[in-house]
Each structure stands twice: as structure tokens, then as C-alpha cells.
Design a protein around this motif. Structure first.
Motif, PDB file in Angstrom:
ATOM      1  N   LYS A 163     -11.204  30.495  58.828  1.00 26.51           N
ATOM      2  CA  LYS A 163     -12.303  31.084  58.065  1.00 26.51           C
ATOM      3  C   LYS A 163     -13.518  31.319  58.965  1.00 26.51           C
ATOM      4  O   LYS A 163     -14.132  32.378  58.939  1.00 26.51           O
ATOM      5  N   LEU A 164     -13.808  30.305  59.799  1.00 27.39           N
ATOM      6  CA  LEU A 164     -14.951  30.426  60.697  1.00 27.39           C
ATOM      7  C   LEU A 164     -14.736  31.547  61.715  1.00 27.39           C
ATOM      8  O   LEU A 164     -15.646  32.328  62.013  1.00 27.39           O
ATOM      9  N   THR A 166     -12.870  34.187  61.310  1.00 25.23           N
ATOM     10  CA  THR A 166     -13.010  35.456  60.597  1.00 25.23           C
ATOM     11  C   THR A 166     -14.492  35.780  60.393  1.00 25.23           C
ATOM     12  O   THR A 166     -14.903  36.932  60.503  1.00 25.23           O
ATOM     13  N   ALA A 167     -15.290  34.740  60.136  1.00 31.12           N
ATOM     14  CA  ALA A 167     -16.730  34.960  59.974  1.00 31.12           C
ATOM     15  C   ALA A 167     -17.356  35.452  61.281  1.00 31.12           C
ATOM     16  O   ALA A 167     -18.253  36.304  61.257  1.00 31.12           O
TER      17      ALA A 167
ATOM     18  N   MET B  99     -14.102  36.751  52.967  1.00 27.10           N
ATOM     19  CA  MET B  99     -15.470  36.641  53.477  1.00 27.10           C
ATOM     20  C   MET B  99     -16.491  36.731  52.339  1.00 27.10           C
ATOM     21  O   MET B  99     -17.542  36.098  52.393  1.00 27.10           O
ATOM     22  N   TYR B 102     -17.341  33.401  51.159  1.00 23.15           N
ATOM     23  CA  TYR B 102     -17.626  32.502  52.282  1.00 23.15           C
ATOM     24  C   TYR B 102     -18.274  31.188  51.830  1.00 23.15           C
ATOM     25  O   TYR B 102     -17.977  30.129  52.366  1.00 23.15           O
TER      26      TYR B 102
END
Lengths: 286, 243
Positions: A163-164, A166-167, B99, B102
Motif C-alpha cells: 500500500k505504501l 503504491t502511495a 488509493m 488510503y
């Protein structure tokens, strides 16, 4: 023929560390819009931190690397927070002048601390070569290659699958929008600069046992990191990997078949070729 | 829900908003109409935190949020579907939606959110593995709205969702916006397409060169001479050209 394969393999081993340097530079530029002229100095302090922790603490190579990486991470965090953050949203040149200044400062501080005599790190590891068929590799170089590949792969997986990660990619692609979906851009910038700088520092630590350590050692490597990042397409992660390996092989072949005196010019030739021909994978056109 | 009080905003020396005030009440669908450069998108940027106002107050659910960064506004319940969509072009459809969530920690909640968006826009489900940059304009618009819904917002900001869409798709979009409203979501809809926007909205504000020149019930605005002359007149002309 065997000589050729041997040269290519030597090139790939060094190319792995070039790729690491280039990835760091390209990532910092792509995400943060900072052209980091002090990237080579992170390579340099990585090597010197290792020299000091290894020499003073006597705790072995791997623990020394881990401690040195932690020190570099803290230093990178400070640089990002207090030097680069105020430059954000300013013209690109501001950041360039700042990082050039930082580069000069770090070189001279290193000169003050460690002096100008070349240092080297003696691992006490056997220098006898491993023979695979007719190909000869020293254990140190083999370890360098394995670690470089592992780090690049792990980092690629981090960017693609977490997730990080992708961020980070989202921030890279559209900073304002990333912020508007709830990503704290400050965290991503800090993380990016630390990760990019650690790449450079680790490359320095990996090469420290086979090169000599000098406060100015970052200059040459910085030129190569730029060659890799530009040839791979600024901000292009896979491009930097390919360009890094390519540069390593080109240098190895160049010094074997042309002249070792031209070794450091090869990176620039690569930049010229890429900029003149502007290949599709660089410009991103389909 | 949301109140703007005397917002002044500048780009460099150019004053884009000259002291505007507006309100969105809970569960309401409010539209902000006006021509290009009237300051509609600037207003959205102020609310979402992408632009800091020179003066004035943004009040969200009773709390002052003026000047807070965008990621803080998301935590306070703002979902943004920006002008020109701004999907992350090199992330897949599903990564874009991830996202959007998030700030949501619970993976199950994220998964449920994604499924809800897919139910709303089945086209996105068909293309979940495709890069967002390769989608058509209409699909990107669906993705931008879907992504804005992923954080579980209480106020949805929709900036020009009809921009560049074919008329049939615009009608479709209008239905979806009404459907979202039914779930209790408060919506601020910015549109150049005044006709459609006023038809589905509860109330409307008409903007011109950085000020609000008219406000009121959407049905009344639809029949207001000034609105008709400036916007619906153009619409009429286009229809004539179409015929």
C-alpha cells in the motif's frame, strides 16, 4: 569467448551497484522533483560510516552495515526535513544549488574527519576465486552482486505490491491528487529521500571492500548515477535498472577492448546516444 | 454540513475569488454553475485544502478547517472527484480505488468499498486490472467518482463530472449522482452544464468572475431569466447546431 563472458559478468556485478545508485537518484527526482547532486556523497558517507563502525566496533561486516544504514537514514531524514522541505514548490534550481552546496560541505567534513589518505576495508575474507566452469569470480564480488540484486528486487516488490509503495507511485504520478485522497505527502517525501539515499549508501558499503575510500569518491559515482538515471529515463525505475547494468557491462567491455583510460567516459557516451536517439521506452510513448 | 464565509483566493496577484459565501446542508445536493473562469474549481480547491484562501473561513460540520492540508480534509469526510478526473494514470483501476481508501485501515472495509463502486459502475469491474490512463474519458470519470467514494465521505465534491462526456453518458452520470444523494451523502456539484445540474440539484449558486451573483432553489434558477440568457441560451444554440 570466455574472456568476453568474463568481462560481461564483471560488468553486470558492478552494474548492479550502478543500478542501485541510479534508482535512488531517479526515485528522488521522480517523486520529489529534486535533482540531487549530493547523491554521490551519500555513497561516500555510506562507505566511511562502514569503515568507522567496522574498524571501531569490531562487530563484523553485516552488523556494521546495519548500524551504518541506520545512521545514514537518520542523516537523510534530517536533510529532507530541514534542507529540502523548505525548497519544495520553489524552482528546480533552488534545490540544485542546495544539493551542490551540501555535496561540497559533506566532502570537506569527510576530509576533516577521515583525512585525505586513501582508506580500505579489509574483510579478511578469502580472495581466492570461485571458478564456475572457466569463469572466475571472487567471493566478495559475488556477494555484492547477490545483495544488489536482492535489494533491487525487494524494493521493486515494495513499490508494486504494498500500500505504501503504491502511495509512492501515486504521489509520483499526481502529487496534488495523492494528497487529496488522504496521503500525507510529507511522509512520502521523507520515505523517498531516505530510501533513495540508503540505496546510494548501500552501494558505497558494498563496494568499499574492493575500492579505496576517499572523501571525493562520490564525484565519479555521482556522474555515473546521473548517466544511469538519464539513460533510463528520469523517474523510470525499470529503466534505471537496465541502464545501470548496461553501463557496467559497457565499462567493462570498454576497458577490456578499447582502453581502461576511457572507462569513465563511457557513461557520458551512453547519455549522448540516448539523448540523440530518444528511444521510445525513455520518452514513454507507445 | 459545509459553510464558506467570505472566501478570497488568489493565484499570484490575480484574484480568483472575491469574497464568496455558500452553504451545503446535510443530505443536500447543491450545484455551483457558471462559465469558464468563474471561480468554480477554485472554490472546490479551497474546500478540499488544495489551495489556501487569502481570507475567509471554511467551516465543516461546525469546525473551522481553513488552510488544513488536503489529507486532513479527507479524514474529516471530504471526497474529491477533481476537474479533469486526475486518475493515477499508471496505476490500475483497482489500485486507484485502493488509493482512494488510503486512510481506511481495515482491509475488509476497503474490499467492501471496492465492491460497492463496482456495483455502481460495472464497467470498472470489467477493467479492474487495466491502467487507468488507458480508460476512455467516461470510464476515467467513473473511476474518479468511485475513488472519491472510497474514503467513505460525508461530503462529496464533484468537479465537472460531465466534462467531455457524450450526452447519453451525461444522463447516466446524473442518475448516478441522484442515486448517491439517496444514500444520504451531501454533494457539491460543480458544472458548466447548467441544464443538467439544475435539474437534479436542490439548490444552486451562479458564479461569475469570482463572485456569487445568484443563489436559490434549483427549479427557480432553471427558470431565471439571467441563468437562461447566459447558460441555457448557449445550450439552445448547441441544440440548434446539433439539429
Amino acid at each position: 569467448m570466455i574472456q568476453l563472458i568474463q568481462n560481461i559478468i564483471n560488468g553486470l556485478i558492478i552494474g548492479g551497484t550502478y543500478a542501485m545508485m541510479g534508482i535512488g537518484l531517479t526515485l528522488i527526482f521522480g517523486v520529489m522533483n529534486v535533482v540531487n547532486f549530493s547523491h554521490g556523497e551519500f555513497y561516500m558517507i555510506g562507505a566511511f560510516f562502514l569503515f568507522s563502525t567496522f574498524g571501531l566496533l569490531q562487530i563484523g561486516y553485516v552488523p556494521s552495515i546495519i548500524i551504518s544504514l541506520l545512521l545514514v537514514a537518520v542523516f537523510a531524514l534530517v536533510v529532507e526535513r530541514f534542507l529540502l522541505r523548505p525548497m519544495r514548490d520553489k524552482p528546480l534550481d533552488n534545490g540544485m544549488i542546495l544539493t551542490i552546496g551540501l555535496s561540497i560541505l559533506l566532502q570537506n567534513v569527510a576530509l576533516l574527519i577521515w583525512g585525505g589518505t586513501p582508506k580500505n576495508i579489509d574483510l579478511g575474507m578469502s580472495m581466492s576465486s570461485i571458478e564456475i566452469g572457466s569463469i572466475v569470480v571472487t567471493p566478495v564480488r559475488l556477494i555484492i552482486a547477490v545483495i544488489a540484486i536482492a535489494v533491487i528486487l525487494l524494493f521493486g516488490i515494495f513499490l508494486q505490491k504494498t500500500k505504501l509503495g503504491t502511495a509512492v507511485r501515486a504521489t509520483f504520478q499526481d502529487r496534488d491528487m495523492a494528497s487529496a485522497v488522504g496521503i500525507n505527502i510529507n511522509h512520502i517525501y521523507g520515505l523517498t529521500f531516505i530510501a533513495g539515499s540508503l540505496m546510494a549508501a548501500l552501494a558505497g558499503m558494498l563496494l568499499a571492500p574492493i575500492y579505496v575510500l576517499l572523501p571525493t569518491m562520490g564525484d565519479q559515482v555521482n556522474a555515473k548515477a546521473f548517466a544511469v538515471a538519464i539513460a533510463g529515463g528520469l523517474g523510470n525505475f525499470p529503466g534505471a535498472i537496465i541502464a545501470g547494468l548496461l553501463l557496467g557491462v559497457a565499462e567493462s567491455l570498454g576497458s577490456a577492448y578499447i582502453s581502461s583510460g576511457y572507462k569513465d567516459a563511457i557513461g557520458f557516451v551512453l547519455i549522448v546516444i540516448v539523448l540523440v536517439t530518444k528511444p521510445r521506452w525513455l520518452t514513454g510513448d507507445k | 454540513m459545509l459553510k464558506l464565509e467570505n472566501i478570497v483566493a488568489k493565484y499570484g496577484k490575480v484574484e480568483a475569488l472575491k469574497g464568496i459565501s455558500l452553504e451545503v446542508r446535510p443530505g443536500e445536493l447543491v450545484t455551483l454553475i457558471g462559465s469558464n473562469g468563474a471561480g468554480k474549481s477554485t472554490t472546490i480547491k479551497i474546500i478540499s485544502g488544495l489551495l489556501k484562501p487569502e481570507s475567509g473561513q471554511v467551516i465543516l460540520e461546525g469546525a473551522k478547517t481553513t488552510g488544513l492540508p488536503p489529507y486532513q480534509m479527507v479524514k474529516r469526510g471530504i471526497g474529491l472527484s477533481p476537474e479533469e478526473r486526475h486518475v493515477f494514470p499508471k496505476l490500475t483501476v483497482e489500485e486507484n480505488l485502493q488509493m482512494g481508501a488510503y486512510i481506511v485501515k481495515d482491509k475488509k472495509v476497503v474490499r467492501m468499498g471496492i465492491d460497492r463502486v463496482y456495483a455502481l459502475f460495472p464497467r470498472l469491474k470489467e477493467r479492474y486490472k487495466q491502467l487507468a490512463g488507458s480508460l476512455s474519458g467516461g470510464e476515467q470519470q467513473m473511476l474518479a467518482i468511485g475513488r472519491a467514494l472510497m474514503c467513505g465521505p460525508r461530503l462529496l465534491l464533484l468537479d465537472e463530472p460531465s466534462l467531455g462526456l457524450a450526452p447519453i453518458v451525461v444522463e447516466n452520470m446524473a442518475e448516478i449522482i441522484l442515486e448517491l444523494k439517496k444514500t444520504g451523502l451531501s454533494i457539491l456539484l460543480v458544472e458548466q452544464n447548467a441544464n443538467v445540474a439544475l435539474r437534479i440539484a436542490d439548490r444552486g449558486y451562479l458564479m461569475d468572475t469570482g463572485t456569487i451573483v445568484l443563489e436559490g432553489n434549483a427549479k427557480e434558477l432553471l427558470n431565471d431569466d439571467r441563468v437562461r440568457k447566459i447558460y441555457l441560451g448557449q445550450q439552445g444554440k448547441e441544440e440548434c447546431q446539433g439539429a
